[in-house]
Design a protein around this motif. Structure first.
Motif, PDB file in Angstrom:
ATOM      1  N   ARG A 106       0.819  -1.213   0.000  1.00 18.55           N
ATOM      2  CA  ARG A 106       0.000   0.000   0.000  1.00 18.55           C
ATOM      3  C   ARG A 106       0.857   1.268   0.000  1.00 18.55           C
ATOM      4  N   VAL A 107       1.981   1.258   0.738  1.00 16.32           N
ATOM      5  CA  VAL A 107       2.837   2.460   0.788  1.00 16.32           C
ATOM      6  C   VAL A 107       3.293   2.820  -0.620  1.00 16.32           C
ATOM      7  N   ALA A 108       3.675   1.786  -1.406  1.00 21.85           N
ATOM      8  CA  ALA A 108       4.136   2.018  -2.780  1.00 21.85           C
ATOM      9  C   ALA A 108       2.997   2.546  -3.653  1.00 21.85           C
ATOM     10  N   ALA A 109       1.807   1.942  -3.540  1.00 17.48           N
ATOM     11  CA  ALA A 109       0.670   2.379  -4.363  1.00 17.48           C
ATOM     12  C   ALA A 109       0.345   3.852  -4.099  1.00 17.48           C
ATOM     13  N   ILE A 110       0.368   4.245  -2.830  1.00 15.91           N
ATOM     14  CA  ILE A 110       0.031   5.631  -2.463  1.00 15.91           C
ATOM     15  C   ILE A 110       1.125   6.591  -2.928  1.00 15.91           C
ATOM     16  N   SER A 111       2.390   6.263  -2.642  1.00 17.91           N
ATOM     17  CA  SER A 111       3.466   7.207  -2.975  1.00 17.91           C
ATOM     18  C   SER A 111       3.640   7.335  -4.493  1.00 17.91           C
ATOM     19  N   LEU A 112       3.441   6.240  -5.238  1.00 17.69           N
ATOM     20  CA  LEU A 112       3.563   6.306  -6.701  1.00 17.69           C
ATOM     21  C   LEU A 112       2.430   7.131  -7.313  1.00 17.69           C
ATOM     22  N   ALA A 113       1.210   6.927  -6.810  1.00 14.02           N
ATOM     23  CA  ALA A 113       0.077   7.712  -7.322  1.00 14.02           C
ATOM     24  C   ALA A 113       0.313   9.201  -7.055  1.00 14.02           C
ATOM     25  N   SER A 114       0.842   9.518  -5.867  1.00 10.55           N
ATOM     26  CA  SER A 114       1.126  10.923  -5.520  1.00 10.55           C
ATOM     27  C   SER A 114       2.168  11.501  -6.466  1.00 10.55           C
ATOM     28  N   ARG A 115       3.210  10.717  -6.739  1.00 14.88           N
ATOM     29  CA  ARG A 115       4.286  11.187  -7.619  1.00 14.88           C
ATOM     30  C   ARG A 115       3.772  11.418  -9.045  1.00 14.88           C
ATOM     31  N   VAL A 116       3.007  10.460  -9.574  1.00 14.77           N
ATOM     32  CA  VAL A 116       2.535  10.587 -10.963  1.00 14.77           C
ATOM     33  C   VAL A 116       1.535  11.730 -11.097  1.00 14.77           C
ATOM     34  N   SER A 117       0.673  11.917 -10.074  1.00 17.14           N
ATOM     35  CA  SER A 117      -0.288  13.038 -10.155  1.00 17.14           C
ATOM     36  C   SER A 117       0.462  14.366 -10.113  1.00 17.14           C
ATOM     37  N   GLU A 118       1.574  14.397  -9.356  1.00 18.91           N
ATOM     38  CA  GLU A 118       2.412  15.607  -9.302  1.00 18.91           C
ATOM     39  C   GLU A 118       3.041  15.862 -10.682  1.00 18.91           C
ATOM     40  N   GLU A 119       3.535  14.796 -11.317  1.00 24.39           N
ATOM     41  CA  GLU A 119       4.129  14.942 -12.652  1.00 24.39           C
ATOM     42  C   GLU A 119       3.090  15.388 -13.679  1.00 24.39           C
ATOM     43  N   ARG A 120       1.835  14.951 -13.497  1.00 25.80           N
ATOM     44  CA  ARG A 120       0.759  15.340 -14.428  1.00 25.80           C
ATOM     45  C   ARG A 120       0.178  16.702 -14.067  1.00 25.80           C
ATOM     46  N   LYS A 121       0.653  17.277 -12.957  1.00 25.16           N
ATOM     47  CA  LYS A 121       0.098  18.544 -12.431  1.00 25.16           C
ATOM     48  C   LYS A 121      -1.419  18.422 -12.243  1.00 25.16           C
ATOM     49  N   GLY A 129      -5.263   8.265  -9.550  1.00 23.25           N
ATOM     50  CA  GLY A 129      -5.756   7.953  -8.200  1.00 23.25           C
ATOM     51  C   GLY A 129      -5.189   6.637  -7.702  1.00 23.25           C
ATOM     52  N   TYR A 130      -5.630   6.244  -6.509  1.00 22.41           N
ATOM     53  CA  TYR A 130      -5.182   4.956  -5.975  1.00 22.41           C
ATOM     54  C   TYR A 130      -6.283   4.302  -5.145  1.00 22.41           C
ATOM     55  N   THR A 131      -6.221   2.978  -5.070  1.00 25.11           N
ATOM     56  CA  THR A 131      -7.135   2.213  -4.212  1.00 25.11           C
ATOM     57  C   THR A 131      -6.306   1.196  -3.444  1.00 25.11           C
ATOM     58  N   VAL A 132      -6.370   1.277  -2.117  1.00 26.14           N
ATOM     59  CA  VAL A 132      -5.731   0.273  -1.273  1.00 26.14           C
ATOM     60  C   VAL A 132      -6.821  -0.235  -0.332  1.00 26.14           C
ATOM     61  N   VAL A 144      -5.694   6.733 -14.720  1.00 28.14           N
ATOM     62  CA  VAL A 144      -4.472   6.016 -14.328  1.00 28.14           C
ATOM     63  C   VAL A 144      -4.627   5.695 -12.843  1.00 28.14           C
ATOM     64  N   LYS A 145      -4.704   4.403 -12.553  1.00 25.61           N
ATOM     65  CA  LYS A 145      -5.065   4.015 -11.188  1.00 25.61           C
ATOM     66  C   LYS A 145      -4.041   3.036 -10.620  1.00 25.61           C
ATOM     67  N   PHE A 146      -3.408   3.431  -9.515  1.00 22.71           N
ATOM     68  CA  PHE A 146      -2.489   2.554  -8.791  1.00 22.71           C
ATOM     69  C   PHE A 146      -3.301   1.826  -7.718  1.00 22.71           C
ATOM     70  N   LEU A 147      -3.087   0.530  -7.601  1.00 23.72           N
ATOM     71  CA  LEU A 147      -3.835  -0.207  -6.576  1.00 23.72           C
ATOM     72  C   LEU A 147      -3.040  -1.432  -6.137  1.00 23.72           C
ATOM     73  N   THR A 148      -3.337  -1.894  -4.937  1.00 26.41           N
ATOM     74  CA  THR A 148      -2.639  -3.098  -4.480  1.00 26.41           C
ATOM     75  C   THR A 148      -3.204  -4.285  -5.248  1.00 26.41           C
ATOM     76  N   ASP A 149      -2.377  -5.317  -5.413  1.00 23.54           N
ATOM     77  CA  ASP A 149      -2.834  -6.485  -6.165  1.00 23.54           C
ATOM     78  C   ASP A 149      -4.057  -7.130  -5.509  1.00 23.54           C
ATOM     79  N   GLY A 150      -4.125  -7.050  -4.161  1.00 23.87           N
ATOM     80  CA  GLY A 150      -5.290  -7.595  -3.449  1.00 23.87           C
ATOM     81  C   GLY A 150      -6.581  -6.881  -3.817  1.00 23.87           C
ATOM     82  N   MET A 151      -6.503  -5.568  -4.056  1.00 25.90           N
ATOM     83  CA  MET A 151      -7.707  -4.796  -4.412  1.00 25.90           C
ATOM     84  C   MET A 151      -8.204  -5.157  -5.814  1.00 25.90           C
ATOM     85  N   LEU A 152      -7.269  -5.355  -6.757  1.00 27.33           N
ATOM     86  CA  LEU A 152      -7.696  -5.736  -8.112  1.00 27.33           C
ATOM     87  C   LEU A 152      -8.342  -7.122  -8.080  1.00 27.33           C
ATOM     88  N   LEU A 153      -7.820  -7.971  -7.220  1.00 24.24           N
ATOM     89  CA  LEU A 153      -8.384  -9.309  -7.077  1.00 24.24           C
ATOM     90  C   LEU A 153      -9.814  -9.240  -6.549  1.00 24.24           C
TER      91      LEU A 153
END
Length: 684
Positions: A106-121, A129-132, A144-153
């Motif tokens: 979850r830490v990776a999903a959240i931090s990556l979504a934050s980084r990419v949204s920052e890059e996209r302004k 966004g993200y779902t954990v 563009v959605k970052f999510l934990t593998d458990g959530m996609l399942l």
């Protein structure tokens, strides 16, 4: 402790051998790296262009446009995780649906979504966004959605064809978490079905820094492998010349050696195995740092592990104060996906805490073990994210050569009860023949099916395993089957409110914060919550106090309670409660009566029971395994006749964690047949 060297084409020439305490110039090749103050921040657009992947942008887009499935291999730091989803979006590939990127943590999903949204302004939760678990930061606009593998399942349970997605990127595939391995099969099935039904095609991209490429390519029908050239910065690697008997001592020596020689702007990341180890070394480092000679830079020591309060986890991403060196002591949470600024040195102990499951004994234990070569390379890569770096491996080159090439997939070393239940809900025709990339042993599958049978989740008809109505209800909860069953039993014991609280408390990382430096203060603060009936009731008391005081942050600090995790418990609890309401379950409270609560827990967790023996030790009821009460338990100095536990942890011996005092008769009531069998086998 003496280090040797290694040579690897993709790294700088090896440094000279060195001994602790020798000046830095005698063991680091001069000119190998730029020393000096921290660099000025580079604009985000420039940072994107500086990534190794940027040179290959046009070829990547061209290739991915044509392929249904692809495997992308790129070194840690190449930029694949943040850039490929953006390249696809910018080239209008997959815009008909959502581009999903899965992460094991979850830490990776959240931090990556934050980084990419920052890059996209863009505002987080809009385009990106993200779902954990228990947290959804997406909207109708999310593409563009970052999510934990458990959530996609879990989404696949509601929609096995995963219709809302046009591209699914399974990232960090080499980690082979149990959810990722199930997802491989589910996504492959969805892709095939969509093609057969003439629906919108599903593009599948598997990404990793290191993995068994042939296995993945073969599994995804000969999918082509795209290699991304280059890492951002070179890294030197040192091995120890002799094997280290105490990796913690070796890590400590290495950290202070670097600290006394290197500029203060160069931060250090140390890989350790768990919270207790990290907290103890944090205290030791801080104590030693206080007594260093004048002229030595200051040290800011930061722990990083899953159960740390969220605010403290995210402190590691901030720069240290001027003239302070940041030393991060982390579990393998920092191994993949997250980039911590300023890291110049990595100290790799070569150890990790991982789950191992034995289907014969039914024992699932957390044990400290050696990492794989793939993990070693991931850890090394953390040193070269922003500049050239150095990795000290606290093992010899010969020891490294004996490491397993890849981490054994979790699916081959864990209890499969949750997996089997998910597959049944996904309407997999035969769970015994499901298309796993790395098939678990038949014994493990059988043991999982037996557990689900004991819990009443399935029925067996000839060769078929059929989901019961109770099993379908159990699968509605994003929990282990035993916890789902406990909630579903709670109306019978009139304590649903309390069971929801306890299960929510056990579903998040620890709400108790135990800094070793303040052990006496912690014990004094906890006294008022402690119950002689065990940890579950103690945790319930903590939550009740937290809630009655209006979820007060100051109260959390004074009582060494992890405030953010407590807020998460509230959220988890309300979501579990919503599921109960949808099922029209009566929700009652047992108020001060804790007997009902313990009875309910005994009925749900009867497979995790242990009994006191005449010699004062404990053995598990299921396998007669000798076990002991963990020192962190409120029952540590007690000897109740019969207990249930949440998990077993294997260190110097096998410990039970999170215990509750129960009556042996309750266990017998919960599963009479099961206990009759156990009784027979113990007499034979």
């Amino acid at each position: 402790m003496v280090y040797g060297t290694m040579s690897q084409d993709s790294y700088l020439p090896p440094a000279k051998k060195f001994k602790p305490g020798t000046p830095q110039s005698s063991y680091i090749r001069k000119g190998a790296m730029q020393l000096g103050p921290r660099k000025h921040p580079v604009p985000i657009e420039q940072q994107r262009r500086n990534l190794p992947i940027y040179q290959a942008r046009a070829q990547i887009i061209g290739q991915l446009r044509q392929l249904d499935s692809a495997i992308v291999i790129g070194e840690t730091g190449s930029g694949k995780t943040t850039q490929i989803p953006q390249y696809l979006y910018e080239a209008s590939i997959g815009r008909q649906g959502v581009i999903a990127i899965t992460q094991p943590r979850r830490v990776a999903a959240i931090s990556l979504a934050s980084r990419v949204s920052e890059e996209r302004k863009a505002e987080l939760g809009k385009l990106v966004g993200y779902t954990v678990r228990f947290e959804d930061v997406t909207s109708e606009e999310t593409k563009v959605k970052f999510l934990t593998d458990g959530m996609l399942l879990r989404e696949a349970i509601g929609d096995p064809l995963l219709r809302r997605y046009s591209v699914i990127i399974l990232d960090e595939a080499h980690e082979r978490t149990v959810h990722t391995d199930v997802l491989f099969g589910v996504v492959k099935m969805a892709q095939k079905k969509r093609k057969e039904l003439g629906k919108l095609p599903l593009k599948v991209i598997i990404m990793s820094a290191t993995m068994d490429v042939d296995l993945f390519s073969e599994y995804f029908n000969g999918a082509p492998v795209l290699y991304l050239e280059g890492r951002q910065h070179p890294i030197q690697i040192f091995y120890t010349k002799q094997s280290q008997s105490d990796y913690l001592q070796a890590a400590l020596v290495t950290v202070f050696q670097i600290h006394q020689e290197a500029p203060s702007s160069h931060d250090i990341l140390v890989f350790l195995t768990g919270q207790e180890e990290i907290e103890a070394m944090t205290k030791t480092c801080r104590d030693i740092a206080k007594h260093l000679p004048d002229g030595c830079s200051q040290m800011t020591v930061m722990p990083l592990y899953a159960s740390l309060p969220h605010s403290q986890q995210f402190r590691v991403f901030q720069n240290a104060p001027k003239d302070h060196r940041k030393v991060i002591l982390s579990t393998n949470i920092a191994e993949t996906s997250i980039t911590i600024t300023g890291i110049k040195y990595v100290v790799d102990t070569g150890m990790v805490k991982a789950k191992k499951y034995n289907p014969d004994s039914g024992l699932e234990v957390l044990a400290v073990q050696k990492i794989s070569k793939a993990q070693a390379w991931q850890r090394t890569g953390r040193a070269g994210r922003e500049d050239s770096g150095i990795c000290y491996r606290l093992y010899t080159e010969d020891e490294f050569e004996k490491f397993e090439k890849m981490t054994i997939p979790e699916i081959q070393r864990c209890n499969l009860a949750s997996v089997m239940l998910q597959l049944l809900v996904l309407r997999v025709p035969n769970v015994f023949t499901f298309d796993f990339m790395s098939k678990p042993s038949p014994d493990s599958i059988r043991a999982a099916v037996d557990q689900l049978d004991l819990l009443g989740a399935i029925e067996r008809r000839e060769d078929q395993v059929i989901l019961t109505p109770l099993g379908r209800k159990m699968a509605s909860f994003p929990l282990e089957p035993r916890f789902s069953k406990t909630i579903l039993l709670s109306p019978k014991f009139h304590c649903t409110e309390e069971i929801l609280t306890i299960v929510a408390l056990l579903s998040v990382d620890s709400v108790l914060h135990n800094p070793p430096a303040k052990r006496d203060e912690v014990q004094a603060a906890r006294k008022k919550f402690i119950s002689s009936e065990g940890d579950h009731i103690t945790l319930l008391n903590v939550y009740r106090a937290f809630k009655s005081l209006g979820k007060n942050k100051e109260w959390c600090r004074e009582n060494f309670i992890n405030g953010r995790n407590m807020m998460l418990v509230s959220e988890v609890r309300s979501q579990l409660r919503d599921i109960c309401i949808k099922m029209s379950m009566p929700i009652e409270s047992s108020r001060t009566d804790t007997r009902n609560i313990r009875q309910c827990l005994a009925h749900g967790l009867f497979m995790n029971a242990a009994e006191l023996q005449p010699d004062g030790t404990y053995t598990t009821v299921e396998t007669h395994q000798p076990v002991a009460i963990h020192p962190s338990s409120v029952l540590f100095h007690c000897k109740p006749a019969c207990v249930i536990y949440n998990e077993l942890l294997h260190t110097s011996k096998c410990y039970m964690r999170d215990l509750c005092v129960v009556d042996a008769d309750w266990l017998f009531e919960a599963a009479p047949e099961y206990f009759r069998r156990k009784l027979k086998s113990s007499k034979n």
